[in-house]
Design an enzyme around this catalytic site. Structure first.
Site, PDB file in Angstrom:
ATOM      1  N   GLY A  12      -5.133  -4.154   7.306  1.00 44.96           N
ATOM      2  CA  GLY A  12      -6.175  -3.243   7.550  1.00 44.96           C
ATOM      3  C   GLY A  12      -7.211  -3.555   8.763  1.00 44.96           C
ATOM      4  N   THR A  35       0.696  -1.262   0.130  1.00 43.78           N
ATOM      5  CA  THR A  35       0.009  -0.011  -0.096  1.00 43.78           C
ATOM      6  C   THR A  35       0.849   1.091   0.014  1.00 43.78           C
ATOM      7  OG1 THR A  35      -1.769  -1.119   0.890  1.00 43.78           O
ATOM      8  CG2 THR A  35      -1.375   1.324   1.654  1.00 43.78           C
ATOM      9  N   GLY A  41     -10.770  -1.784   3.740  1.00 43.12           N
ATOM     10  CA  GLY A  41      -9.767  -1.829   4.677  1.00 43.12           C
ATOM     11  C   GLY A  41      -9.868  -0.403   5.385  1.00 43.12           C
TER      12      GLY A  41
END
Ligand code: ASP
Length: 320
Positions: free
Chosen positions: A241, A187, A217
């Protein structure tokens, strides 16, 4: 108007089980080069008079366009073999935010989140509604296939088999895949402070490999994966997450610093190593405090990150 201040920016490209012994020099160089391109794109905006939100968006766009990161092109696959993207951006001045989730056809989800912040009365738009808004805003649409890469497809197969208990993860993969072995890592996010002293934070992701049922998430949840408040700082998170949401991680870090008077770095370290780890969470954050001190903290073996500080000194890092 107050006197102009020196800007700074910090970015991450995801946290996870990045093992030094499995990361070849070639793959490491590729990550560092794209991290540099991203942080430099953001810093350039700041030195050319752009604000921190524009800098964060510019930095994140570069990583969304790179196939190495789990955002935009190169994002992870859902269980069904589609790609669904989440992104958020928040301004520390005025606490404005824009977030999108379940995006399938917009090339740069962070740009759409930014548009929600600027041109929508709402904070968070999802799926078809978000893409309807994008159409009204003249966004370019791409096929969902644009985001797909062979590595992530292979990773989906590995994670699916592991989730079904058929194999252990990553036993026979090559080095590039070793860098991708986690379900969630890579991410991307950025936090910047501009010459007005305004802080902004942003995050963009494909979520977690093999995610199901419209899973959302932490990334687009304000206060969980993304938060900024000029009074205390900005945070962008990466990692598992579900734990980041339950810890309300980004806001909790800012709240701890604000209520106790300790530094943002100290508050971050306490929470990442304490409450977040105790919950079972793995990951990390980057952040910026109002004095332009850069914050970097993670409890996973690695987190891709890069920064340019107020003196123009820059660097990239992966391990502690
Ligand atoms: N936090 C992201 C999510 O759970 C994944 C990541 O940071 O790699 O959607």
């Amino acid at each position: 108007m107050g006197s102009l201040r020196k800007p700074a920016i910090v970015i991450h490209g995801g946290a996870g089980t990045i093992l030094r012994e499995r990361l070849t020099a070639e793959v490491e160089a590729a990550y560092r080069s794209d991290l540099e391109a991203s942080v430099n794109a953001g810093y350039r905006v700041l030195t050319q008079g752009g604000n921190s939100r524009e800098a964060v968006v510019a930095a994140i766009r570069v990583m969304e366009d790179s196939p190495l990161f789990n955002a935009g092109h190169g994002a992870v696959f859902t269980h069904e073999g589609t790609i669904e993207l989440d992104a958020a951006v928040m301004e520390g001045r005025g606490l404005n935010a824009g977030t999108v989730t379940g995006i399938r056809h917009i090339k740069n989800p962070i740009a759409l989140a930014d548009r929600v912040l600027q041109h929508s009365p709402h904070v968070m738009l999802m799926g078809e509604g978000a893409e309807h808004f994008a159409r009204e805003q003249d966004f370019e649409f791409v096929d969902n296939d644009y985001f797909a890469t062979e590595r992530r497809r292979k990773q989906l197969e590995q994670v699916r088999r592991a989730d079904e208990g058929l194999t252990r993860l990553s036993e026979d993969e090559d080095d590039l895949d070793a860098a991708l072995r986690d379900k969630q890592h890579s991410t991307v996010g950025a936090v910047a402070i501009d010459s007005q002293g305004d802080i902004a934070a942003g995050t963009s992701t494909g979520g977690m490999t093999n995610k199901r049922f419209g899973r959302v998430g932490d990334t687009p949840i304000i206060g969980a994966g993304t938060y900024a408040n000029n009074a205390v700082g900005g945070i962008s998170a990466t990692g598992h997450g579900e734990f980041i949401m339950r810890a309300v991680l980004a806001h909790d870090i800012c709240a701890r610093a604000s209520y106790t008077g300790i530094s943002l770095q100290a508050a971050t370290d306490e929470i990442i190593a304490g409450k977040f780890a105790d919950l079972g969470g793995s990951g990390g954050v980057v952040g910026m405090d109002p004095d332009a001190n850069i914050v970097i903290s993670f409890n996973s073996p690695g987190m891709y990150h890069a920064w340019v500080d107020v003196n123009g000194r820059s660097g990239t890092g992966i391990f502690k």
